[in-house]
Design an enzyme around this catalytic site. Structure first.
Site, PDB file in Angstrom:
ATOM      1  N   LYS A 222     -12.368  33.172 109.861  1.00 16.72           N
ATOM      2  CA  LYS A 222     -12.122  34.066 108.749  1.00 16.72           C
ATOM      3  C   LYS A 222     -10.842  33.029 108.197  1.00 16.72           C
ATOM      4  O   LYS A 222      -9.943  33.479 109.092  1.00 16.72           O
ATOM      5  CB  LYS A 222     -12.535  35.189 108.685  1.00 16.72           C
TER       6      LYS A 222
ATOM      7  N   GLU B 187     -19.734  28.272 113.911  1.00 14.11           N
ATOM      8  CA  GLU B 187     -19.589  29.216 114.229  1.00 14.11           C
ATOM      9  C   GLU B 187     -19.981  30.182 115.519  1.00 14.11           C
ATOM     10  O   GLU B 187     -20.984  29.441 114.740  1.00 14.11           O
ATOM     11  CB  GLU B 187     -19.029  30.263 113.374  1.00 14.11           C
TER      12      GLU B 187
END
Length: 415
Positions: A236, A220
């Site tokens: 997410k 990420e």
């Protein structure tokens, strides 16, 4: 600032170069190399051969110089731990933040060519570096005991309490995490090299010093600032990935109301965070709800971009955005308070940020997930996930296990 970038005349992979440099540093009592691998500054990999990384706050250099596209030259390698948000809850033995300067780096461009780059004439000659990288030192290795997991009941209880807080209208989402711990001996650099080879993470990072080591296999991006342009790609939404040919869960993830809601809420939070420091009207979402593979799992990610106002510094940008929204919750302040009350220990480096601040190329930081923290014969791995109103406590615990599984397997199987 004078910047030079010279291609090496011999081919060498970044993983081999890292291993050679790690052995060279260990045999001569020098600081270990630092490495970023995956997708950093448009490069495949960046290595600082021997930066002296030590406990220190992130520096605040003047605005970027213009070095041309792709060039990095050097800069400060380091990390910010999550516990900077609440020093009273610091955990583990690593410093809260550590940074070190490198006046030269090796950069592998998109074609795989390695360049020796330097700032103001620093570093060795091309011939010296080529000679060093041509050596064949003995391989480094490690051993580790199995990781001790938190009690599943503790995590389930924390998830239930978080769901109750959401149902009471206190917040929309929070990230609830646990900490796996064990013993470790040998070379953290060897663990990193093996993980990069086996897992191919998008935002991997290795930092080490006398204080310990951070071995990150993160997928990420937290922040990328190039000039005044800034970008964040929050993750997410997660489902297990059972093999390269199995895309059934990828389809299910994109259709999951719970996972989509998680991602949209955090994307909006990141938009709000960047909106505090960006030009009015410049914050956009060019990519929403993309399904991407990561070691052992599928993830949903979205990308938010903006243009920083002229007076905004990197310190201002971090003040507006740290800790990352994807590992806290919405609204962020209430999520931080709830996390502190429900998690049994501080997070350490986990869910903080790791990366490089270059005076010519800008700033890039990952989100420190899928990250080992190693010091004094011990190793720790934080694992967690986002909780919403319809979260199932058992499913959330299983998600933690899915995320941890590739790293536990790596740790248990030295090459």
């Amino acid at each position: 600032m004078r910047v030079t970038s010279r291609p090496l005349r011999t081919e060498v992979t970044s993983s081999r170069a890292f291993s050679v440099l790690a052995h060279h540093a260990a045999s001569r009592g020098l600081p270990p190399p630092a490495m970023l691998s995956g997708d950093w500054f448009g490069a495949r990999a960046v290595i600082a051969p021997s930066p002296a990384i030590s406990p220190a706050a992130m520096p605040s250099p003047p605005p970027d110089a213009d070095a041309g596209p792709g060039v990095i030259g050097g800069g400060w390698f380091g990390y910010l731990s999550y516990d900077l948000a609440d020093p009273s809850r610091r955990t583990g033995s690593l410093p809260a933040t550590a940074w070190g300067w490198a006046d030269h780096v090796l950069r592998w461009d998109a074609t795989g060519t390695c360049h020796l780059e330097s700032l103001d004439g620093g570093g060795p000659s091309v011939s010296t570096m080529e000679s060093l990288l041509a050596s064949a030192p003995p391989p480094l290795s490690w051993t580790a005991g199995p990781l001790r997991r938190p009690l599943p009941s503790e995590h389930r209880d924390a998830v239930k309490a978080c769901v109750h807080a959401i149902e009471a209208g206190e917040l929309f989402q929070a990230n609830i995490c646990g900490r796996f711990t064990g013993s470790f001996s040998g070379s953290p650099a060897a663990l990193f090299a093996a993980g990069v080879s086996r897992l191919a993470p998008r935002r991997a990072a290795f930092l080490a010093g006398s204080w310990g080591s951070v071995v990150s296999f993160s997928p990420e991006l937290f922040l990328a600032r190039h000039g005044r342009a800034v970008r964040s790609t929050p993750i997410k939404g997660t489902l297990p990935r059972r093999g390269p040919a199995d895309d059934g869960n990828a389809v299910l993830l994109r259709r999951s109301a719970k996972d989509v809601a998680e991602n949209v809420m955090i994307t909006d939070l990141v938009r709000n965070d960047l909106g505090r420091v960006c030009e009015v009207g410049s914050v956009t979402v060019p990519s929403l709800l993309e399904v991407r593979p990561a070691p052992g799992v599928w993830h949903l990610d979205s990308t938010v971009t903006g243009v920083l106002r002229p007076e905004v510094s990197d310190a201002d940008l971090l003040a507006a955005t740290f800790p990352p929204g994807s590992v806290t919750g919405a609204p962020k302040i209430r999520a931080l308070d709830l996390i502190a009350s429900l998690e049994s220990s501080g997070r350490g480096v986990y869910t903080g940020a790791i990366g490089l601040l270059s005076p010519v190329a800008g700033l890039e930081l990952n989100v420190a997930i899928r990250t080992f923290e190693i010091a004094a014969g011990s190793i720790a791995l934080g694992v967690g996930g986002g909780i919403t109103a319809d979260s199932d406590p058992e499913a959330e615990w299983q998600e933690c296990l899915h995320k941890a599984a590739p790293l536990e397997h790596l740790l248990a199987t030295p090459s």
